[in-house]
Design a protein around this motif. Structure first.
Motif, PDB file in Angstrom:
ATOM      1  N   SER A  56      -1.690  10.281   3.755  1.00 57.08           N
ATOM      2  CA  SER A  56      -1.546   9.685   2.423  1.00 57.08           C
ATOM      3  C   SER A  56      -2.876   9.754   1.684  1.00 57.08           C
ATOM      4  CB  SER A  56      -1.096   8.224   2.549  1.00 57.08           C
ATOM      5  OG  SER A  56      -1.102   7.572   1.296  1.00 57.08           O
ATOM      6  N   GLN A  57      -2.806   9.721   0.377  1.00 65.57           N
ATOM      7  CA  GLN A  57      -4.016   9.700  -0.454  1.00 65.57           C
ATOM      8  C   GLN A  57      -4.312   8.317  -1.016  1.00 65.57           C
ATOM      9  OE1 GLN A  57      -3.017  12.898  -3.290  1.00 65.57           O
ATOM     10  NE2 GLN A  57      -4.673  14.091  -2.381  1.00 65.57           N
ATOM     11  N   THR A  58      -3.315   7.427  -1.004  1.00 65.62           N
ATOM     12  CA  THR A  58      -3.479   6.128  -1.661  1.00 65.62           C
ATOM     13  C   THR A  58      -3.045   4.991  -0.756  1.00 65.62           C
ATOM     14  OG1 THR A  58      -3.049   7.128  -3.833  1.00 65.62           O
ATOM     15  CG2 THR A  58      -2.891   4.734  -3.678  1.00 65.62           C
ATOM     16  N   LEU A  59      -3.926   4.028  -0.583  1.00 69.92           N
ATOM     17  CA  LEU A  59      -3.625   2.773   0.094  1.00 69.92           C
ATOM     18  C   LEU A  59      -3.407   1.702  -0.963  1.00 69.92           C
ATOM     19  CD1 LEU A  59      -3.619   0.733   2.513  1.00 69.92           C
ATOM     20  CD2 LEU A  59      -6.124   0.657   2.268  1.00 69.92           C
ATOM     21  N   ILE A  60      -2.296   0.994  -0.873  1.00 67.72           N
ATOM     22  CA  ILE A  60      -1.994  -0.123  -1.765  1.00 67.72           C
ATOM     23  C   ILE A  60      -1.999  -1.390  -0.919  1.00 67.72           C
ATOM     24  CG2 ILE A  60      -0.298  -1.162  -3.313  1.00 67.72           C
ATOM     25  CD1 ILE A  60       0.742   1.667  -3.896  1.00 67.72           C
ATOM     26  N   HIS A  61      -2.806  -2.369  -1.310  1.00 70.31           N
ATOM     27  CA  HIS A  61      -2.907  -3.587  -0.506  1.00 70.31           C
ATOM     28  C   HIS A  61      -3.241  -4.783  -1.387  1.00 70.31           C
ATOM     29  CE1 HIS A  61      -7.337  -4.227  -0.522  1.00 70.31           C
ATOM     30  NE2 HIS A  61      -7.420  -2.911  -0.599  1.00 70.31           N
ATOM     31  N   GLY A  62      -3.135  -5.963  -0.790  1.00 66.62           N
ATOM     32  CA  GLY A  62      -3.506  -7.204  -1.448  1.00 66.62           C
ATOM     33  C   GLY A  62      -4.625  -7.888  -0.691  1.00 66.62           C
ATOM     34  N   HIS A  63      -4.486  -9.186  -0.497  1.00 72.91           N
ATOM     35  CA  HIS A  63      -5.339 -10.034   0.331  1.00 72.91           C
ATOM     36  C   HIS A  63      -6.659 -10.434  -0.318  1.00 72.91           C
ATOM     37  CE1 HIS A  63      -7.051 -11.981   3.788  1.00 72.91           C
ATOM     38  NE2 HIS A  63      -8.046 -11.132   3.844  1.00 72.91           N
ATOM     39  N   THR A  64      -7.385  -9.508  -0.920  1.00 72.76           N
ATOM     40  CA  THR A  64      -8.747  -9.807  -1.361  1.00 72.76           C
ATOM     41  C   THR A  64      -8.802 -10.526  -2.702  1.00 72.76           C
ATOM     42  OG1 THR A  64      -9.034  -7.674  -2.460  1.00 72.76           O
ATOM     43  CG2 THR A  64      -9.623  -7.792  -0.116  1.00 72.76           C
ATOM     44  N   HIS A  65      -7.693 -10.545  -3.450  1.00 79.64           N
ATOM     45  CA  HIS A  65      -7.644 -11.203  -4.762  1.00 79.64           C
ATOM     46  C   HIS A  65      -8.631 -10.560  -5.744  1.00 79.64           C
ATOM     47  CE1 HIS A  65      -5.838 -15.267  -3.168  1.00 79.64           C
ATOM     48  NE2 HIS A  65      -5.364 -14.215  -2.528  1.00 79.64           N
ATOM     49  N   ARG A  66      -8.908  -9.298  -5.565  1.00 77.91           N
ATOM     50  CA  ARG A  66      -9.830  -8.588  -6.464  1.00 77.91           C
ATOM     51  C   ARG A  66      -9.176  -7.290  -6.935  1.00 77.91           C
ATOM     52  NH1 ARG A  66     -16.096  -9.657  -4.726  1.00 77.91           N
ATOM     53  NH2 ARG A  66     -15.884 -11.897  -4.416  1.00 77.91           N
ATOM     54  N   PRO A  67      -8.233  -7.397  -7.876  1.00 79.79           N
ATOM     55  CA  PRO A  67      -7.504  -6.206  -8.314  1.00 79.79           C
ATOM     56  C   PRO A  67      -8.446  -5.150  -8.880  1.00 79.79           C
ATOM     57  CG  PRO A  67      -7.168  -8.051  -9.828  1.00 79.79           C
ATOM     58  CD  PRO A  67      -7.849  -8.600  -8.623  1.00 79.79           C
ATOM     59  N   ASP A  68      -8.300  -3.945  -8.357  1.00 78.56           N
ATOM     60  CA  ASP A  68      -9.186  -2.865  -8.766  1.00 78.56           C
ATOM     61  C   ASP A  68      -8.687  -1.583  -8.125  1.00 78.56           C
ATOM     62  OD1 ASP A  68     -11.292  -1.514  -9.934  1.00 78.56           O
ATOM     63  OD2 ASP A  68     -12.850  -2.830  -9.116  1.00 78.56           O
ATOM     64  N   GLN A  69      -9.359  -0.487  -8.436  1.00 78.20           N
ATOM     65  CA  GLN A  69      -9.112   0.790  -7.770  1.00 78.20           C
ATOM     66  C   GLN A  69     -10.438   1.327  -7.263  1.00 78.20           C
ATOM     67  OE1 GLN A  69      -6.239   3.686  -9.340  1.00 78.20           O
ATOM     68  NE2 GLN A  69      -7.881   5.205  -9.322  1.00 78.20           N
ATOM     69  N   HIS A  70     -10.463   1.749  -5.995  1.00 79.43           N
ATOM     70  CA  HIS A  70     -11.698   2.180  -5.354  1.00 79.43           C
ATOM     71  C   HIS A  70     -11.560   3.632  -4.883  1.00 79.43           C
ATOM     72  CE1 HIS A  70     -13.250  -1.993  -5.099  1.00 79.43           C
ATOM     73  NE2 HIS A  70     -11.958  -2.289  -4.951  1.00 79.43           N
TER      74      HIS A  70
END
Length: 270
Positions: free
Chosen positions: A216-230
């Motif tokens: 895969s090229q993209t990981l989608i996750h939560g948990h950190t409460h810091r919405p962004d793209q890295h």
């Protein structure tokens, strides 16, 4: 249902007719925060033309889940907070499939609750095959490797022995334990807000390894409460979901929608 096609990652193949899917996480629903519950209800009950073809909840839907028997704890004719949540999910699942992945707050949500809510459980991580692409889905907490104290705690509470012992305790005792754990977590959050060395983000090397193993090229996750793209390099990236807090200033609540036409889009709800 997800099927395991490799030793490490489960895979869910989206039906061909799906044209849009939604991802949410970290709503931390609780009876003491009715504004979040109301916003979530508004999202679930939106007009059919605005809905996606499936909803993926990537952990921490609830602030705490202390056992599926909370759904049997009704003591009056008025629906409890837990019953209200289950009913909303069950009604939504009648027209839109709902997939649920455990977070660090609701990892005890079991088969009985999944059935009552009309949800399908997902392994963490899971690969979603959607219109010819692979999307790696996770809550994200397992990748915060620098937080060694949390990782030890996570390993302990995910063990069958710990869960069996905890769930055997009276409901009132479990509530007290969960309240103490939440207070400790909130204290750590307050400390890390002033000292970022106390706050551990997703480990970039570990995320890259997961993505490469999943194809895969993209990981989608939560948990950190810091919405962004890295940008992780090598054409890889991780996309962080928003937590929900409509009473914050500015308010935070959004859905991440994936479609073949528009890719990933953040849809603010307030």
């Amino acid at each position: 249902m997800p099927d395991t096609t490799s030793d490490r990652f489960a895979t869910l193949r989206a039906p061909a007719h799906w044209q849009a899917v939604d991802f949410i996480s970290d709503l931390h629903l609780q009876a003491s925060e009715p504004a979040t519950l109301a916003l979530w209800q508004h999202y679930l009950q939106q007009a059919p033309a605005l809905r996606a073809d499936a909803l993926f909840i990537l952990g921490d839907l609830f602030e705490v889940w202390i056992g599926d028997d909370v759904l049997a704890s009704q003591t009056s004719d008025t629906p409890s907070f837990w019953h209200t949540c289950a009913q909303l999910l069950r009604e939504h699942s009648r027209h839109t499939p709902v997939y649920f992945m455990h977070g660090n707050r609701d990892f005890l949500l079991g088969a009985q609750a999944l059935a009552a809510c009309g949800m399908v459980g997902l392994n963490d991580p899971t690969v979603l095959e959607f219109h010819g692409q692979h999307w790696l889905l996770s809550h994200g907490d397992a990748l915060c490797l620098a937080d060694t104290d949390y990782q030890r705690f996570r390993a302990a509470v995910r063990s069958a022995d710990w869960q069996r012992d905890f769930l055997a305790r009276p409901l009132s005792e479990r509530e007290a334990i969960a309240r103490g754990l939440r207070e400790q977590s909130e204290a750590r959050k307050r400390d890390s807000a002033h000292d970022h060395t106390l706050w551990a983000d997703v480990d970039a090397d570990a995320a890259r390894q997961w993505l490469q193993a999943a194809g895969s090229q993209t990981l989608i996750h939560g948990h950190t409460h810091r919405p962004d793209q890295h940008d992780l390099g090598q054409g890889l990236r991780r996309v962080v979901l928003s937590d929900w807090d409509p009473t914050a200033r500015p308010p935070r609540a959004e859905v991440l929608r994936l479609s073949p036409q528009d890719g990933l889009q953040r849809l603010p709800l307030c």
